[in-house]
Design a protein around this motif. Structure first.
Motif, short mmCIF file in Angstrom:
data_model
loop_
_atom_site.label_atom_id
_atom_site.label_comp_id
_atom_site.label_asym_id
_atom_site.label_seq_id
_atom_site.Cartn_x
_atom_site.Cartn_y
_atom_site.Cartn_z
N ALA A 103 -13.07 4.64 1.48
CA ALA A 103 -12.88 3.46 2.31
C ALA A 103 -12.55 3.86 3.74
CB ALA A 103 -11.76 2.59 1.73
N ALA A 114 -9.33 6.28 3.52
CA ALA A 114 -8.49 6.31 2.32
C ALA A 114 -9.21 6.99 1.17
CB ALA A 114 -8.09 4.89 1.90
N SER A 116 -9.65 7.52 -2.97
CA SER A 116 -9.75 6.51 -4.04
C SER A 116 -8.44 6.28 -4.78
CB SER A 116 -10.82 6.93 -5.04
OG SER A 116 -10.41 8.10 -5.74
N VAL A 133 -3.97 8.52 2.47
CA VAL A 133 -4.57 7.67 3.49
C VAL A 133 -4.40 8.38 4.83
CG1 VAL A 133 -4.64 5.39 4.57
CG2 VAL A 133 -3.92 5.61 2.18
N LEU A 153 1.26 5.15 -0.39
CA LEU A 153 0.59 3.99 -0.98
C LEU A 153 0.64 4.02 -2.50
CD1 LEU A 153 -1.10 1.41 -0.58
CD2 LEU A 153 -3.15 2.87 -0.54
N ILE A 185 -9.34 2.66 -5.55
CA ILE A 185 -9.55 2.01 -4.26
C ILE A 185 -10.98 2.27 -3.79
CG2 ILE A 185 -8.93 2.05 -1.81
CD1 ILE A 185 -6.08 2.76 -2.66
N MET A 188 -11.38 -0.98 2.38
CA MET A 188 -10.19 -1.09 3.23
C MET A 188 -10.54 -1.89 4.47
SD MET A 188 -7.68 1.92 4.79
CE MET A 188 -9.05 3.00 5.11
N PHE A 197 -6.21 -2.87 1.02
CA PHE A 197 -6.94 -1.95 0.16
C PHE A 197 -7.52 -2.73 -1.02
CE2 PHE A 197 -3.65 0.37 2.36
CZ PHE A 197 -4.31 1.50 2.84
N SER A 212 -1.91 -4.87 0.14
CA SER A 212 -1.72 -4.71 1.58
C SER A 212 -0.33 -4.16 1.87
CB SER A 212 -1.93 -6.03 2.32
OG SER A 212 -0.91 -6.96 2.02
#
Length: 338
Positions: A103, A114, A116, A133, A153, A185, A188, A197, A212
């Motif tokens: 992402a 980011a 996954s 991230v 995260l 993920i 994004m 995300f 978020s």
């Protein structure tokens, strides 16, 4: 009397069919079946040019590209109907094997990429490298100014009761519940000082999720203020990317796993950036019937979207795909709905 009842039933069924047809989701083919041209670039990972997975552009015209093979990313620009690289591919610091970057987002002067945060799909083994991230700055020539990463995260997602059962380390046991339905993920976006995300998995009883957090706190410390949006997508569907432009959140939705057949569609997520309950509105299905095939003759898999134009009647989207040569960039005009 029976004749009258049958006539009434027939009329009701016809009306219901006409109503459903009137609101049938439109299938949208690309503007041209011929993909945009993409400059060739040599990534360290051999399959990186077939693994475009995230793409986002800022107001300056600089775009960041995420690939889910290896540990490199790149900057690009859109030049007419061509994607050109800016500078050389850069390496994400601290990644030992593979970031599994899925992402990308841009907000102000920052570029975000980011991982996954997922276990390896084939083996369900752990990939701690993917739970990162990155936040980057770069000049107009694509030279990195600053690069920092956060691993907060993962714990933020584990703190959310709805996701906690699915935020488990990959232990090479696919039979362990929830198995392949663990957190993954894929998209994004950025808006109002927050990063959003979008998760491909889990899908729980037809629901998908968008997490978020406060963007500044993620990298500089402080309260992340994690929030979770539950979005009704339907069985076996998950988010494949997320793009936010002028406060409008658009999601690419597709199969939640590699085995489930499902169309790829564009869904508007009304309310996502304002903190109210998200109201998903499916706008169109992406018609890939005449799209180019991958190198092995298989269908390409849309992985990334970027908003090229936004007007009252349509969203003009650039779609990049996994499995296609250099992302096989195609443009789709998606109708807006009231």
């Amino acid at each position: 009397m029976i004749f009258l009842i049958n006539r009434i039933l027939a009329f009701a069924l016809t009306a219901a069919w006409l109503s459903s047809a009137a609101f049938a989701i439109e299938r949208v083919a690309p503007e041209s079946p011929t993909p945009w041209q993409v400059d060739k670039h040599r990534f360290a990972a051999k399959k990186a040019n077939e693994a475009f997975s995230g793409f986002a552009c800022g107001t300056s015209g600089m775009c960041v590209l995420a690939v889910d093979e290896g540990r490199q990313g790149a900057f690009m620009r859109i030049n007419g109907q061509r994607l050109v690289y800016v500078g050389e591919p850069f390496e994400f610091s601290g990644v030992e094997k593979e970031l599994d970057a899925e992402a990308a987002a841009v907000d102000g002067g920052y570029f975000y990429v980011a991982g996954s945060h997922a276990a390896k799909r084939e083996t369900c083994c752990d990939n701690s490298d993917s739970r990162r991230v990155y936040r980057l700055t770069a000049d107009e020539s694509g030279h990195i100014g600053t690069m920092t990463h956060s691993e907060r995260l993962w714990d933020a997602m584990r703190s959310l009761p709805e996701l906690a059962p699915y935020a488990v380390p990959g232990d090479c046991r696919c039979d362990r519940a929830p198995g392949r339905n663990r957190i993954d993920i894929e998209g994004m976006g950025a808006a109002n000082g927050r990063l959003f995300f979008a998760l491909r998995a889990p899908n729980v009883e037809g629901n998908g999720y968008v997490v978020s957090v406060d963007a500044k706190a993620l990298f500089e410390g402080g309260d992340l203020k994690p929030s979770l949006a539950t979005v009704r997508l339907g069985a076996n569907k998950g988010f494949r990317d997320l793009a936010i432009a002028d406060g409008v959140a658009l999601a690419l939705v597709g199969p939640s796993d590699a085995l489930s057949p499902a169309d790829y569609s564009i869904v508007e997520l009304r309310g996502l950036t304002t903190g109210v309950a998200v109201q998903p509105k499916e706008l169109a299905t992406i018609d890939l019937q005449n799209a180019p095939l991958g190198k092995k003759g298989s269908l390409i898999k849309p992985e990334a979207i970027a908003v090229l134009e936004l007007d009252p009647k349509r969203y003009r989207l650039l779609v990049l795909s996994d499995g296609g040569d250099d992302g096989a960039p195609l443009v789709f005009n998606i109708p807006r709905k009231p």
